[in-house]
Design a protein around this motif. Structure first.
Motif, PDB file in Angstrom:
ATOM      1  N   THR A  85       0.836  -1.196   0.000  1.00 30.45           N
ATOM      2  CA  THR A  85       0.000   0.000   0.000  1.00 30.45           C
ATOM      3  C   THR A  85       0.877   1.255   0.000  1.00 30.45           C
TER       4      THR A  85
ATOM      5  N   TYR B 252       1.098   4.146  -2.981  1.00 29.40           N
ATOM      6  CA  TYR B 252       0.861   5.588  -2.813  1.00 29.40           C
ATOM      7  C   TYR B 252       2.015   6.376  -3.398  1.00 29.40           C
TER       8      TYR B 252
ATOM      9  N   TYR C 233       1.913   6.337  -7.068  1.00 27.07           N
ATOM     10  CA  TYR C 233       0.869   7.218  -7.597  1.00 27.07           C
ATOM     11  C   TYR C 233       1.339   8.666  -7.568  1.00 27.07           C
ATOM     12  N   ASP C 234       1.996   9.053  -6.487  1.00 25.92           N
ATOM     13  CA  ASP C 234       2.480  10.421  -6.387  1.00 25.92           C
ATOM     14  C   ASP C 234       3.498  10.725  -7.478  1.00 25.92           C
TER      15      ASP C 234
END
Lengths: 420, 435
Positions: B358, B362, B365-366
């Protein structure tokens, strides 16, 4: 079964191809006859001459090469002279037959396709040649990396093209505005050099050094298999992480089209060749005027003597492998603006640099540069002068390979190689 | 010796097992899917093909020391000979296979004679060039060979096959399975016999020192060419039969990737043993196919974490032992530390796989603005895995992973013998140096 198709430099060549008016009529018969004449007499000369020399107790070391060239160039006429008189062979026996052999090949080519631009237009030939020289400089730089590794470590790195591929990707992800960090191209070049240097050093230190320390049985085979494994690993890591989509960046600097006389040079290639020459100058300065460079050359000449005067050959091995990888990476970074970059571009570059170093002579720096330029010219003439475009693109590499096979068989030391 | 009996029994059981697998599939057509089905048979058939290539390559390379990267090209010569003959002359599959084998042998003869003068590195370069030329010419001559589109080849039995009142369809996997298995066993038997005969002895002598072998009366030229011819004929045979089995051949069957995989198979099994490389070939190919499926990102993460953590934990414990207990890890304690590190790493890896994934997704994605994939496409990663395994095996287990085990069972006492011989030789050398 391939994970992705071969991408060849198609975009580069297509603009030339559109300009060439192709006639539908071909006359392959006479051309093939001339080719067969050259090949058959060359073969006969190469096989029979050394036997005759050996039978008469003469020096037969050059007889294969000279016999082949004599047979290919002048056919039975010169062969009979060679066989009956068996003169002492020096370079003068090579001049006329090599020229006539080249003439015969050109004649075959001209009869094969009389309306081809390569026969009718001198400008076209010159522009192909200059393109070939430009790209050949970069081939030379890649091959210099390989030849540096060979002259210091005594091995051929089969992962050389993969370092070239990595350098291109490093530059792409540093420079590109959309996909990468969007930094200045010079930083991209430096990044490419740094990353490939570090990977090369780490690989040499962890996996090749044990070979020089005598911890490995059958070191020659170990080196070949290991670098082959590294190539395999690097190529498919790149495919898994970066994907198979072709990548390309805009030319590093905005030069516009460069026109010299009647020929136009694509700016991306001119920039790439300029970078190649710059790398070459820096490398020569490094090898000739710094302590490390002199130490490298000393190790390549005599390991024991170098060790006696206080140079650690093991560290020089690591440095040479890193430098070789870095040269490949830098050329990749310079060419990422010219070619569409895919993970398997390295395999092609590997085989091409083998061709170059064998042609130039293993372990010879000027040989690698000249060999690179020769291969560049042959490839661009080969693709530009072949009537059928798609076939020409496939055969582009075959021309280089044929030169390679012929050189390996006739004169394994190459043009400038040390005698074995 | 008990150990030898066990080994032979295991070997025979393995062959019988391979011979019986298809009947399970035939008797229970509705066997639980994924266990024994058409796909399993297909994987095994192609696995046998690669086993033939790997074992003949190890005869060429491990015994003869002749470096060749053109083995896949020889298989391709066999395949294209039979394919083109079937297409333009309408020959029968059997004729084509024989012709393909002979053609591969002929090419092996010519190349073997051409490269006689070349030593290891040059030989490797020359064969790689030959393989590339062959592949490029095949893909360029589209009008004749269909190029990358693939050349269609007749199946082995175009009209099916009738044996003992049972009809096999032309797409049935049973006949090619047994043909491939039989060919593998026959070629293994032949090559093992060759390797055990004077031929094998001469080959190893040439590998170790060509000049010395020549000085002792070994006809170097003859044996070097002969080994090239024999191994390329085996490769050509395998390629031709495979062509009739998959019924379409493309130049992509000959890309360097497959050569790398054949090398991996041979090296993992044991480059100096034909049977070990054959088993390596089957195992690696089955693994390749098994790893092809997509894996959940979280489970891959667990494996990655384990692989990273286990050595870290081990080295930490080694450091701790030296630092605080003042004794280096060795013997039983060392084994215990290794096992404990592996187990603890596995537990931690499984425990933290979800939060780590997870967190990483993240961050991903950033950075990129796109979502982290839920499953990982293994088709390229499995090759990365084999690349790493190949390099590590070469560095740390030069005799392969399987061959030492086989030697332990089949030739008990050989290790002791070797050590004794080596010590005796060292003692003699020492006395000679002293005198």
């Amino acid at each position: 079964m391939s994970p992705y198709p071969n991408v060849i430099l198609y975009e580069e060549q297509s603009n030339f191809m559109q300009a060439s008016p192709l006639l539908q009529e071909f006359h392959p018969g006479p051309a093939l006859l001339i080719l067969a004449w050259v090949v058959v007499w060359g073969g006969i000369g190469g096989v029979v001459t050394p036997r005759i020399y050996r039978r008469r107790d003469l020096d037969a070391s050059k007889a294969t090469l000279y016999g082949t060239i004599a047979g290919a160039g002048l056919g039975p006429i010169l062969l009979i002279i060679l066989w009956t008189k068996t003169p002492e062979l020096d370079w003068r026996w090579n001049v006329i037959p090599s020229l006539t052999a080249l003439g015969l090949l050109y004649w075959a080519f001209a009869t094969y396709h009389p309306a081809n631009l390569c026969v009718t237009s001198g400008t076209y030939v010159i522009s192909q040649v200059s393109n070939g020289i430009l790209i050949g400089i970069l081939y030379g730089v890649i091959a210099i990396g390989l030849t540096l590794i060979f002259s210091i470590l005594g091995i051929v790195s089969f992962a050389h093209g993969q370092f070239y591929m990595l350098g291109g990707y490093a530059a792409f992800f540093t420079i590109s505005q959309t996909m990468g960090a969007g930094l200045h191209p010079i930083i991209g070049l430096l990044m490419a050099g740094l990353i490939t240097f570090v990977i090369g050093v780490v690989f040499e230190y962890t996996l090749l050094r044990p070979m020089h320390l005598g911890k490995v049985e059958r070191p020659g085979e170990y080196a070949i298999l290991l670098t082959f494994g590294l190539a395999f690993f690097l190529e498919y890591s790149a495919l898994a992480i970066l994907g198979a989509n072709p990548r390309k960046v805009d030319p590093f600097f905005n030069l516009g089209n460069i026109t010299i006389g009647a020929i136009t040079l694509p700016p991306s290639r001119v920039i790439a060749a300029g970078i190649g020459l710059l790398i070459l100058v820096i490398l020569l300065w490094f090898l000739n005027y710094t302590w490390l460079g002199k130490a490298l050359r000393a190790v390549s000449q005599d390991k024991q003597a170098a060790a006696v005067v206080g140079i650690n050959p093991l560290n020089m091995n690591t440095l040479a492998f890193g430098l070789g990888a870095m040269l490949a990476g830098l050329s990749g970074a310079a060419l990422v603006q010219v070619l569409a970059w895919v993970p398997n571009i390295g395999a092609l570059a590997s085989t091409r640099s083998f061709v170059v170093i064998v042609l130039g002579g293993m372990g010879s720096l000027p040989g690698a540069m000249i060999g690179g330029i020769v291969i560049g010219i042959v490839e661009s003439l080969g693709v530009g002068c072949f009537p059928d475009v798609s076939r020409a693109l496939a055969y582009q590499q075959v021309f280089g390979m044929i030169i390679f096979a012929v050189v390996l068989l006739l004169k394994p030391t190459g043009l400038f190689g040390r005698e074995l | 010796m008990m150990r030898t009996v066990i080994a032979w029994a295991l070997g025979i059981i393995a062959v019988v097992f391979l011979a019986l697998i298809p009947f399970v599939y035939d008797v229970f057509p509705s066997f639980p899917p994924g266990l024994v089905n058409e796909y399993t048979l297909h994987v095994l058939i192609v696995g046998f093909y690669f086993a033939m290539l790997a074992s003949s390559w190890s005869l060429l390379m491990g015994y003869g020391g002749q470096f060749s990267f053109a083995h896949l090209a020889f298989a391709g010569i066999g395949a294209y000979t039979t394919g083109l003959m079937g297409r333009y002359l309408g020959t029968h599959a059997l004729t084509g296979i024989i012709a393909g084998t002979l053609m591969a042998g002929l090419f092996g003869l010519v190349i073997g004679m051409l490269v006689l003068r070349l030593r290891k590195t040059y030989l490797a370069l020359f064969t790689i060039a030959f393989a590339e030329i062959f592949r490029l010419v095949i893909s360029a001559e589209k009008d004749f060979t269909e190029g990358p589109n693939g050349l269609p080849v007749e199946p082995l039995f175009p009209n099916g096959l009738n044996i003992a009142g049972y009809h096999f369809d032309k797409v049935d996997k049973l006949p090619p399975y047994f043909i491939m298995l039989a060919l593998l066993l026959i070629s293994l038997a032949l090559m093992s016999w060759l390797a055990a005969s004077r031929f094998g002895l001469f080959l190893r002598a040439i590998r170790e020192d060509e000049e010395a072998a020549a000085a002792l009366g070994v006809d170097v030229v003859r044996y070097k060419v002969l080994v090239f011819v024999i191994t390329s004929m085996v490769a050509g045979l395998a390629g031709a039969v495979r062509a009739h089995y998959v019924t379409v051949i493309t130049p992509n069957d000959m890309i360097i990737l497959w050569m790398s995989l054949v090398i991996t198979m041979s090296v993992l099994g044991g480059i100096e043993s034909l049977i070990a490389s054959a088993i390596g070939g089957i195992v690696v190919f089955v693994l390749l196919e098994y790893l092809r499926t997509n894996f959940l990102t979280t489970s891959v993460m667990a494996v990655v974490l384990t692989v990273i953590l286990a050595p870290t934990l081990y080295y930490l414990s080694r450091y701790a032992a030296r630092r605080w207990f003042n004794s280096p890890l060795k013997g039983r304690t060392r084994t215990f530390a290794i096992i404990a590190a592996a187990v603890v790493a596995l537990v931690i890896g499984i425990a933290v796989r979800e939060p780590v994934t997870t967190g990483l997704s993240y961050a991903y994605y950033d950075m990129t603005g796109s979502l982290f994939p839920e499953t990982i496409d293994m088709s390229a990663w499995r090759l990365v895995f084999f690349g790493i395994v190949l390099m590590l095996t070469l560095r740390f287990y030069q005799n392969g992973l399987l061959y030492p085990v086989m030697q332990y069972y089949f030739r008990p006492g050989s290790l002791k013998e070797t050590v004794a011989k080596r010590e005796a030789a060292a003692a003699i050398a020492e006395t000679e140096a002293g005198s």
